[in-house]
Design a protein around this motif. Structure first.
Motif, PDB file in Angstrom:
ATOM      1  N   ILE A   3       0.854  -1.190   0.000  1.00 26.96           N
ATOM      2  CA  ILE A   3       0.000   0.000   0.000  1.00 26.96           C
ATOM      3  C   ILE A   3       0.890   1.241   0.000  1.00 26.96           C
ATOM      4  O   ILE A   3       2.101   1.143   0.162  1.00 26.96           O
ATOM      5  N   ARG A   4       0.309   2.415  -0.173  1.00 23.72           N
ATOM      6  CA  ARG A   4       1.085   3.647  -0.391  1.00 23.72           C
ATOM      7  C   ARG A   4       1.498   4.344   0.913  1.00 23.72           C
ATOM      8  O   ARG A   4       1.247   5.529   1.112  1.00 23.72           O
ATOM      9  N   VAL A   5       2.156   3.594   1.799  1.00 19.93           N
ATOM     10  CA  VAL A   5       2.630   4.150   3.064  1.00 19.93           C
ATOM     11  C   VAL A   5       3.890   4.972   2.835  1.00 19.93           C
ATOM     12  O   VAL A   5       4.050   6.061   3.401  1.00 19.93           O
ATOM     13  N   ARG A   6       4.804   4.462   2.013  1.00 21.78           N
ATOM     14  CA  ARG A   6       6.066   5.157   1.753  1.00 21.78           C
ATOM     15  C   ARG A   6       5.832   6.564   1.220  1.00 21.78           C
ATOM     16  O   ARG A   6       6.487   7.525   1.623  1.00 21.78           O
ATOM     17  N   GLU A   7       4.847   6.686   0.307  1.00 16.38           N
ATOM     18  CA  GLU A   7       4.533   7.987  -0.278  1.00 16.38           C
ATOM     19  C   GLU A   7       3.999   8.949   0.781  1.00 16.38           C
ATOM     20  O   GLU A   7       4.307  10.139   0.763  1.00 16.38           O
ATOM     21  N   LEU A   8       3.217   8.425   1.723  1.00 14.72           N
ATOM     22  CA  LEU A   8       2.704   9.264   2.816  1.00 14.72           C
ATOM     23  C   LEU A   8       3.844   9.749   3.696  1.00 14.72           C
ATOM     24  O   LEU A   8       3.907  10.935   4.051  1.00 14.72           O
ATOM     25  N   LEU A   9       4.756   8.865   4.041  1.00 19.27           N
ATOM     26  CA  LEU A   9       5.875   9.238   4.904  1.00 19.27           C
ATOM     27  C   LEU A   9       6.760  10.294   4.246  1.00 19.27           C
ATOM     28  O   LEU A   9       7.179  11.256   4.908  1.00 19.27           O
ATOM     29  N   SER A  10       7.027  10.159   2.956  1.00 21.79           N
ATOM     30  CA  SER A  10       7.865  11.158   2.280  1.00 21.79           C
ATOM     31  C   SER A  10       7.122  12.487   2.165  1.00 21.79           C
ATOM     32  O   SER A  10       7.726  13.555   2.249  1.00 21.79           O
ATOM     33  N   ARG A  11       5.813  12.439   2.032  1.00 26.53           N
ATOM     34  CA  ARG A  11       5.008  13.659   1.978  1.00 26.53           C
ATOM     35  C   ARG A  11       5.060  14.403   3.313  1.00 26.53           C
ATOM     36  O   ARG A  11       5.237  15.616   3.358  1.00 26.53           O
TER      37      ARG A  11
ATOM     38  N   TYR B 117      -0.414   1.019  12.607  1.00 29.99           N
ATOM     39  CA  TYR B 117       0.913   0.888  11.988  1.00 29.99           C
ATOM     40  C   TYR B 117       1.407   2.243  11.486  1.00 29.99           C
ATOM     41  O   TYR B 117       2.540   2.650  11.764  1.00 29.99           O
ATOM     42  N   ILE B 118       0.558   2.959  10.762  1.00 24.50           N
ATOM     43  CA  ILE B 118       0.958   4.252  10.208  1.00 24.50           C
ATOM     44  C   ILE B 118       1.181   5.269  11.319  1.00 24.50           C
ATOM     45  O   ILE B 118       2.146   6.054  11.270  1.00 24.50           O
ATOM     46  N   SER B 119       0.343   5.253  12.346  1.00 21.99           N
ATOM     47  CA  SER B 119       0.518   6.224  13.437  1.00 21.99           C
ATOM     48  C   SER B 119       1.843   6.004  14.159  1.00 21.99           C
ATOM     49  O   SER B 119       2.502   6.967  14.557  1.00 21.99           O
ATOM     50  N   ARG B 120       2.270   4.754  14.302  1.00 25.27           N
ATOM     51  CA  ARG B 120       3.579   4.480  14.918  1.00 25.27           C
ATOM     52  C   ARG B 120       4.717   5.012  14.054  1.00 25.27           C
ATOM     53  O   ARG B 120       5.713   5.512  14.574  1.00 25.27           O
ATOM     54  N   LEU B 121       4.576   4.914  12.736  1.00 23.77           N
ATOM     55  CA  LEU B 121       5.615   5.437  11.841  1.00 23.77           C
ATOM     56  C   LEU B 121       5.656   6.962  11.860  1.00 23.77           C
ATOM     57  O   LEU B 121       6.724   7.564  11.681  1.00 23.77           O
ATOM     58  N   LEU B 122       4.499   7.593  12.073  1.00 20.33           N
ATOM     59  CA  LEU B 122       4.433   9.059  12.051  1.00 20.33           C
ATOM     60  C   LEU B 122       4.824   9.697  13.386  1.00 20.33           C
ATOM     61  O   LEU B 122       5.189  10.872  13.425  1.00 20.33           O
TER      62      LEU B 122
END
Length: 199
Positions: free
Chosen positions: A123-131, A156-161
């Motif tokens: 899924i497009r997680v990498r693109e969100l993180l770079s944004r 998962y995404i909230s932990r990365l952010l």
């Protein structure tokens, strides 16, 4: 034993591959296409090919577009520091119907689902993180579905952010409008209590 011509069987099989289309519906669709005038059938086929040729993902939000940027990312009146993360492009339409959200979106094109062989790299997680790393985003709203996969993806995404020191929020859940409390399950009631606000 084959009851219909091979081309009709193949058309039925192709319709049957569409999500939510069972064998009887696929057969009805195939017969309907056969009953169309040649110009209409050609127009239907051309619409599919044109959509495949021209529709792509927006380089910013990953929503579907046929322009350089999608209309929402290109709109200067929207708050580009507020990003609502959704699972699918159709979720953008659902959010926009409310006419209350003025930020922009990020479309994941799926959720983390081990049973469906979908991991974070699918899924497009990498693109969100770079944004977010560009420093212009102040809040990310997680708007994935309130099911197991949606919750796991949001967590998962909230932990990365979290290390990026931006505000990460989750849509509130509660009792649907027009329903009755006696029919609400325990989890829904708990979420409704947690998401309560002052009136």
């Amino acid at each position: 034993m084959q009851y219909f011509p091979a081309a009709l069987e193949r058309l039925t099989e192709e319709f049957g591959k569409l999500p939510g289309v069972g064998s009887k519906t696929a057969q009805r669709l195939a017969f309907h296409v056969l009953s169309l005038p040649d110009e209409d059938a050609a127009g239907f086929a051309e619409a599919i090919l044109e959509a495949k040729r021209s529709v792509k993902t927006c380089p910013v939000c990953q929503n579907l577009t046929d322009q350089k940027l999608c209309p929402l990312c290109a709109d200067d009146r929207r708050d580009h520091s507020l990003v609502c993360v959704v699972a699918e492009p159709r979720d953008v339409i659902a959010m926009e119907r409310a006419r209350e959200y003025s930020g922009v979106y990020h479309v994941l094109h799926g959720v983390i689902s081990p049973l469906n062989h979908m991991g974070p790299d699918d899924i497009r997680v990498r693109e969100l993180l770079s944004r977010v790393a560009q420093g212009t985003v102040r809040e990310v709203i997680m708007a994935t579905n309130p099911d197991t996969e949606g919750e796991a993806t949001a967590m998962y995404i909230s932990r990365l952010l979290r290390p990026m020191e931006i505000k990460v929020t989750r849509l509130a859940y509660g009792i649907p409008v027009g329903s009755q409390l006696e029919y609400a399950d325990e989890v829904t009631l708990l979420r409704a209590l947690e998401g309560r606000r002052e009136i």
